[in-house]
Write an enzyme that holds these catalytic residues in place. Structure first.
Site, short mmCIF file in Angstrom:
data_model
loop_
_atom_site.label_atom_id
_atom_site.label_comp_id
_atom_site.label_asym_id
_atom_site.label_seq_id
_atom_site.Cartn_x
_atom_site.Cartn_y
_atom_site.Cartn_z
N CYS A 23 28.17 -23.20 77.67
CA CYS A 23 27.83 -22.44 78.40
C CYS A 23 28.44 -22.11 79.91
O CYS A 23 28.39 -21.08 80.58
CB CYS A 23 26.26 -22.24 78.94
N HIS A 72 25.66 -4.16 80.20
CA HIS A 72 27.27 -4.18 79.96
C HIS A 72 28.04 -4.56 81.25
O HIS A 72 29.10 -3.81 81.40
CB HIS A 72 27.85 -2.79 79.36
N GLU A 111 16.71 -14.92 77.22
CA GLU A 111 18.15 -15.15 77.00
C GLU A 111 18.70 -15.25 75.56
O GLU A 111 19.66 -14.61 75.15
CB GLU A 111 18.67 -16.58 77.75
#
Length: 123
Positions: A23, A72, A111
């Protein structure tokens, strides 16, 4: 008391600079968010008669957040969070929406399909 929930989704990238695993690299998610609003009374008159709040008002408040900062986007850049974990994003969303959404109680951020965080500020 009534508790209303409104879901929203967004696609966004982030990375966790201090993480010791994968991550740490830039990656993206199909995030799912949910806001919770509480109310102890219903509007008695007007266009929100019989409602705590019109879901359309919640959609409008969330749209500002999605368009400008979440959907986005690279969350490290748009939120200015140094470590945009799901915990940090849940609090960010709450603090952004709180002035515009009366009765805002909590924000949940998913998430992934198996990992979520719910932020509810201390009362």
């Amino acid at each position: 008391m009534w508790i209303l929930r409104k879901q929203f989704g967004f696609e966004a990238a982030h990375h966790l600079p201090q993480h010791d695993g994968k991550c740490r690299r830039v990656h993206g998610h199909s995030w799912l968010g949910e806001i919770e609003v509480t109310g102890h009374a219903l509007h008695e008159t007007g266009p929100e008669s019989g409602m705590v709040i019109d879901y359309g008002r919640l959609t409008e408040a969330v749209a500002v957040l999605l368009d400008g900062f979440l959907d986005h986007h690279d969350l490290n850049e748009t939120t200015l969070l140094p470590n945009p974990t799901s915990e940090a994003i849940a609090r960010y969303v709450f603090e952004f929406l709180d002035p515009a959404v009366p009765g805002l109680r909590a924000v949940t951020i998913h998430e992934t399909c198996t990992c979520a965080c719910r932020y509810e500020p201390p009362h």
